[in-house]
Motif scaffolding. Structure first.
Motif, PDB file in Angstrom:
ATOM      1  N   GLN A  31     -49.676 -83.949  12.631  1.00 41.31           N
ATOM      2  CA  GLN A  31     -48.931 -82.717  12.859  1.00 41.31           C
ATOM      3  C   GLN A  31     -48.411 -82.607  14.286  1.00 41.31           C
ATOM      4  OE1 GLN A  31     -48.326 -80.412  10.271  1.00 41.31           O
ATOM      5  NE2 GLN A  31     -49.047 -82.222   9.191  1.00 41.31           N
ATOM      6  N   ASP A  32     -48.975 -83.393  15.228  1.00 44.04           N
ATOM      7  CA  ASP A  32     -48.557 -83.243  16.615  1.00 44.04           C
ATOM      8  C   ASP A  32     -47.950 -84.517  17.180  1.00 44.04           C
ATOM      9  OD1 ASP A  32     -50.852 -84.715  16.525  1.00 44.04           O
ATOM     10  OD2 ASP A  32     -51.908 -83.607  18.100  1.00 44.04           O
ATOM     11  N   ALA A  33     -47.770 -85.552  16.347  1.00 36.67           N
ATOM     12  CA  ALA A  33     -47.186 -86.806  16.805  1.00 36.67           C
ATOM     13  C   ALA A  33     -45.677 -86.755  16.652  1.00 36.67           C
ATOM     14  CB  ALA A  33     -47.779 -87.967  16.009  1.00 36.67           C
ATOM     15  N   ALA A  34     -45.011 -87.836  17.065  1.00 40.02           N
ATOM     16  CA  ALA A  34     -43.561 -87.914  16.947  1.00 40.02           C
ATOM     17  C   ALA A  34     -43.140 -87.922  15.488  1.00 40.02           C
ATOM     18  CB  ALA A  34     -43.056 -89.179  17.639  1.00 40.02           C
ATOM     19  N   LEU A  35     -41.963 -87.394  15.238  1.00 37.35           N
ATOM     20  CA  LEU A  35     -41.381 -87.464  13.901  1.00 37.35           C
ATOM     21  C   LEU A  35     -40.818 -88.866  13.713  1.00 37.35           C
ATOM     22  CD1 LEU A  35     -39.487 -84.050  13.923  1.00 37.35           C
ATOM     23  CD2 LEU A  35     -41.777 -84.537  13.045  1.00 37.35           C
ATOM     24  N   ALA A  64     -30.276 -90.436  23.811  1.00 35.84           N
ATOM     25  CA  ALA A  64     -29.776 -89.074  23.616  1.00 35.84           C
ATOM     26  C   ALA A  64     -30.870 -88.120  23.159  1.00 35.84           C
ATOM     27  CB  ALA A  64     -28.636 -89.084  22.599  1.00 35.84           C
ATOM     28  N   LEU A  65     -31.877 -88.659  22.470  1.00 36.88           N
ATOM     29  CA  LEU A  65     -32.943 -87.821  21.910  1.00 36.88           C
ATOM     30  C   LEU A  65     -34.231 -87.908  22.733  1.00 36.88           C
ATOM     31  CD1 LEU A  65     -32.436 -88.855  18.164  1.00 36.88           C
ATOM     32  CD2 LEU A  65     -31.684 -86.726  19.242  1.00 36.88           C
ATOM     33  N   SER A  66     -34.146 -88.443  23.928  1.00 33.97           N
ATOM     34  CA  SER A  66     -35.357 -88.702  24.723  1.00 33.97           C
ATOM     35  C   SER A  66     -36.138 -87.439  25.060  1.00 33.97           C
ATOM     36  CB  SER A  66     -34.988 -89.440  26.009  1.00 33.97           C
ATOM     37  OG  SER A  66     -34.089 -88.672  26.790  1.00 33.97           O
ATOM     38  N   ASP A  67     -35.460 -86.304  25.111  1.00 40.07           N
ATOM     39  CA  ASP A  67     -36.154 -85.045  25.416  1.00 40.07           C
ATOM     40  C   ASP A  67     -36.698 -84.366  24.162  1.00 40.07           C
ATOM     41  OD1 ASP A  67     -35.664 -85.293  28.123  1.00 40.07           O
ATOM     42  OD2 ASP A  67     -33.779 -84.172  28.037  1.00 40.07           O
ATOM     43  N   THR A  71     -37.274 -77.979  16.553  1.00 42.75           N
ATOM     44  CA  THR A  71     -37.578 -77.850  15.137  1.00 42.75           C
ATOM     45  C   THR A  71     -38.329 -76.552  14.883  1.00 42.75           C
ATOM     46  OG1 THR A  71     -39.793 -78.849  15.131  1.00 42.75           O
ATOM     47  CG2 THR A  71     -37.895 -80.365  15.117  1.00 42.75           C
ATOM     48  N   ALA A  72     -38.606 -76.303  13.612  1.00 41.42           N
ATOM     49  CA  ALA A  72     -39.376 -75.105  13.253  1.00 41.42           C
ATOM     50  C   ALA A  72     -40.786 -75.152  13.829  1.00 41.42           C
ATOM     51  CB  ALA A  72     -39.438 -74.968  11.730  1.00 41.42           C
ATOM     52  N   GLY A  73     -41.243 -76.348  14.146  1.00 40.41           N
ATOM     53  CA  GLY A  73     -42.564 -76.504  14.735  1.00 40.41           C
ATOM     54  C   GLY A  73     -42.525 -76.654  16.245  1.00 40.41           C
ATOM     55  N   GLY A  74     -41.391 -76.332  16.856  1.00 36.73           N
ATOM     56  CA  GLY A  74     -41.248 -76.480  18.298  1.00 36.73           C
ATOM     57  C   GLY A  74     -40.565 -77.787  18.654  1.00 36.73           C
ATOM     58  N   LYS A  75     -40.566 -78.110  19.925  1.00 35.73           N
ATOM     59  CA  LYS A  75     -39.942 -79.337  20.413  1.00 35.73           C
ATOM     60  C   LYS A  75     -40.752 -80.544  19.928  1.00 35.73           C
ATOM     61  CE  LYS A  75     -37.139 -79.491  23.495  1.00 35.73           C
ATOM     62  NZ  LYS A  75     -35.646 -79.527  23.574  1.00 35.73           N
ATOM     63  N   ARG A  76     -40.054 -81.509  19.320  1.00 35.71           N
ATOM     64  CA  ARG A  76     -40.742 -82.701  18.800  1.00 35.71           C
ATOM     65  C   ARG A  76     -40.002 -83.955  19.238  1.00 35.71           C
ATOM     66  NH1 ARG A  76     -44.502 -81.356  14.743  1.00 35.71           N
ATOM     67  NH2 ARG A  76     -45.113 -83.540  15.026  1.00 35.71           N
ATOM     68  N   GLN A  77     -40.760 -84.973  19.572  1.00 37.05           N
ATOM     69  CA  GLN A  77     -40.193 -86.284  19.854  1.00 37.05           C
ATOM     70  C   GLN A  77     -39.815 -86.973  18.540  1.00 37.05           C
ATOM     71  OE1 GLN A  77     -39.530 -87.839  22.933  1.00 37.05           O
ATOM     72  NE2 GLN A  77     -39.861 -85.726  23.631  1.00 37.05           N
ATOM     73  N   VAL A  78     -38.848 -87.894  18.621  1.00 35.25           N
ATOM     74  CA  VAL A  78     -38.392 -88.640  17.457  1.00 35.25           C
ATOM     75  C   VAL A  78     -38.599 -90.132  17.708  1.00 35.25           C
ATOM     76  CG1 VAL A  78     -36.429 -89.254  15.997  1.00 35.25           C
ATOM     77  CG2 VAL A  78     -36.691 -86.898  16.832  1.00 35.25           C
ATOM     78  N   GLU A  79     -39.252 -90.798  16.772  1.00 33.93           N
ATOM     79  CA  GLU A  79     -39.460 -92.247  16.847  1.00 33.93           C
ATOM     80  C   GLU A  79     -38.648 -92.917  15.744  1.00 33.93           C
ATOM     81  OE1 GLU A  79     -43.012 -95.631  16.450  1.00 33.93           O
ATOM     82  OE2 GLU A  79     -43.509 -93.488  16.401  1.00 33.93           O
ATOM     83  N   ILE A  80     -37.805 -93.866  16.124  1.00 32.98           N
ATOM     84  CA  ILE A  80     -36.979 -94.599  15.163  1.00 32.98           C
ATOM     85  C   ILE A  80     -37.549 -96.007  15.016  1.00 32.98           C
ATOM     86  CG2 ILE A  80     -34.674 -95.456  14.617  1.00 32.98           C
ATOM     87  CD1 ILE A  80     -33.561 -93.222  16.418  1.00 32.98           C
ATOM     88  N   ILE A  81     -37.852 -96.400  13.778  1.00 34.89           N
ATOM     89  CA  ILE A  81     -38.448 -97.707  13.505  1.00 34.89           C
ATOM     90  C   ILE A  81     -37.467 -98.532  12.669  1.00 34.89           C
ATOM     91  CG2 ILE A  81     -40.447 -98.924  12.576  1.00 34.89           C
ATOM     92  CD1 ILE A  81     -41.986 -96.247  12.717  1.00 34.89           C
ATOM     93  N   LEU A  82     -36.969 -99.623  13.226  1.00 32.78           N
ATOM     94  CA  LEU A  82     -36.014-100.483  12.530  1.00 32.78           C
ATOM     95  C   LEU A  82     -36.734-101.594  11.770  1.00 32.78           C
ATOM     96  CD1 LEU A  82     -34.107 -99.118  14.654  1.00 32.78           C
ATOM     97  CD2 LEU A  82     -32.829-101.264  14.673  1.00 32.78           C
ATOM     98  N   ARG A  83     -36.187-101.919  10.592  1.00 32.28           N
ATOM     99  CA  ARG A  83     -36.678-103.059   9.823  1.00 32.28           C
ATOM    100  C   ARG A  83     -35.485-103.810   9.236  1.00 32.28           C
ATOM    101  NH1 ARG A  83     -40.502-102.136  12.324  1.00 32.28           N
ATOM    102  NH2 ARG A  83     -42.654-101.712  11.641  1.00 32.28           N
ATOM    103  N   ASP A  84     -35.603-105.128   9.201  1.00 39.34           N
ATOM    104  CA  ASP A  84     -34.544-106.013   8.723  1.00 39.34           C
ATOM    105  C   ASP A  84     -34.809-106.418   7.275  1.00 39.34           C
ATOM    106  OD1 ASP A  84     -32.572-107.919   8.401  1.00 39.34           O
ATOM    107  OD2 ASP A  84     -33.498-109.387   9.757  1.00 39.34           O
TER     108      ASP A  84
END
Length: 425
Positions: A31-35, A64-67, A71-84
């Protein structure tokens, strides 16, 4: 999968693999980690041109999303995971399962072609993970996964042009020339080819309604090295138009052999293979005059909802960073992350997959590729149809290919940059 579309994606095997993965320990969605956003695309293999811009787009969005995002749950970090996906359907399904079970993604993204979008979407539907897909004709994604007008999907959503949209812009280009309206068709025996060849939804259904005759000598295996039988059939029928949906290596083989064997149609309009400058460049002077659909270009009058960049600014940034010409995946790859970020921002709980799915279903967003609205699709949900314009390749003085916009009936806001030319004899 419907019997109408003979698309051999072996969906049941993917679902079986996904079911087996349910036995793995499921990562808790903290609930408190990055999305976490998972993204699957063909970054290597024969479809790698679809993923050429992925790292550039993702790196720019991470900055661009580093800050974080509000969201409805407050400010949240975003983690993008790429897969090939390595251009393999089985690998696409495998990495999707890993993203779901090992990485615990909140939202899945996938591009491109049905060989990638369909197995990943199937994994998400089975595992109840919200998923956004693009860069595959919507019929191949929807009907190819067993969707019907009466029953769609609960967790998976898709946007791209449809086969009727492609045919509308193709015939708009063809109508500019004086031809006998005989169309030679090239359909590989894969998910894309089977969708385009389908008698109920594909070119054999749509083209006759436009006054064109379809000549289809039969499907062929990918990586075919001899198209003599197809070329002979097209010559015998007197085809003055060639169309189809081929991987770049197969189109290059066909077109070189057609030239060698004296087959000279007035126009050739090819999906997939002729979309990308990197693939077209390998043809050299033989690329001059070839035509294709253009889903996105620097001439599209749209801007990013995340960075504010215009289409032209995004294309210029890519060229400055890579030294390469603009390519359509810039637009659709950037846009899929726009939809993802908008969905997470609007979700009642951005850590809850059901809440994310519910927000996704009501998407109505202006993106760098145009408006994405999942409430006004062909069947009321799951699909947003994005139009395409027509383009023609020319070879510049430096020997590099450049794409002109020569038909904009479906998107008049995209300015024409040249008039259609018949293929050089």
């Amino acid at each position: 999968m419907t019997s109408d579309l003979n698309i051999n994606l072996h969906r049941r095997s993917f679902l079986a693999a996904a079911a087996a993965s349910l036995a793995l320990p499921r990562v808790a969605l903290a609930q408190d980690a990055a999305l976490k956003i998972g993204y699957v695309s063909p970054q290597t293999g024969p479809l790698a041109v679809f993923g050429e811009t992925d790292s550039f787009i993702v790196d720019a969005l991470r900055a661009a999303l580093s800050d974080g995002i509000d969201t409805a749950g407050g400010k949240r970090q975003v983690e993008i995971i790429l897969r090939d996906s390595q251009s393999q359907s089985s690998r696409a399904a495998e990495v999707a399962a890993e993203l779901i079970d090992a990485d615990g993604v909140h939202l899945m993204l996938v591009s491109a072609t049905p060989d990638t979008t369909n197995p990943v979407s199937d994994q998400c539907e089975l595992n109840e993970v919200p998923c956004i897909s693009t860069a595959a004709p919507w019929e191949a994604w929807y009907f190819g996964r067993g969707g019907t007008p009466e029953k769609g999907f609960d967790w998976t959503y898709h946007y791209f042009f449809g086969l009727d949209d492609a045919i509308n812009i193709y015939t708009s280009m063809w109508n500019k020339l004086d031809t006998n309206k005989k169309v030679g068709c090239l359909f590989p025996n894969d998910a894309d080819g089977n969708a385009w060849a389908d008698p109920a939804h594909g070119l054999p259904f749509h083209l006759p309604t436009k006054g064109y005759e379809v000549i289809n000598p039969g499907s062929f295996a990918n990586n075919t090295d001899n198209f003599s039988a197809h070329i002979a059939a097209f010559k015998e029928a007197g085809c003055e138009i060639i169309t189809g949906v081929l991987n770049p290596p197969d189109w290059n083989t066909f077109w070189k052999q057609a030239k060698q064997q004296g087959f000279a149609p007035k126009i050739a309009t090819i999906a997939k293979a002729l979309v990308f400058p990197a693939a077209v460049e390998s043809l050299g002077p033989l690329a001059d005059g070839l035509t294709t659909e253009v889903v996105w270009s620097p001439f599209h009058p749209y801007a990013s909802s995340v960075t504010g960049q215009s289409a032209l600014a995004l294309a210029d940034a890519w060229t400055a960073a890579s030294g390469k010409a603009w390519t359509p995946p810039l637009g659709w790859t950037h846009s899929i992350f726009e939809v993802a970020i908008d969905t997470l921002k609007r979700s009642a709980d951005p850590t809850d997959r059901t809440a994310i799915r519910d927000a996704l279903a009501t998407t109505d967003l202006a993106t760098i590729i145009g408006q994405i609205n999942f409430t006004k699709g062909p069947f009321g949900k799951n699909v947003c149809v994005t139009p395409t314009v027509g383009g023609q390749w020319r070879i510049d003085a430096d020997g590099k290919p450049a794409l002109d916009i020569i038909a904009n009936d479906t998107v008049p806001a995209v300015a024409l940059t040249a008039e259609l030319r018949a293929l050089p004899v």
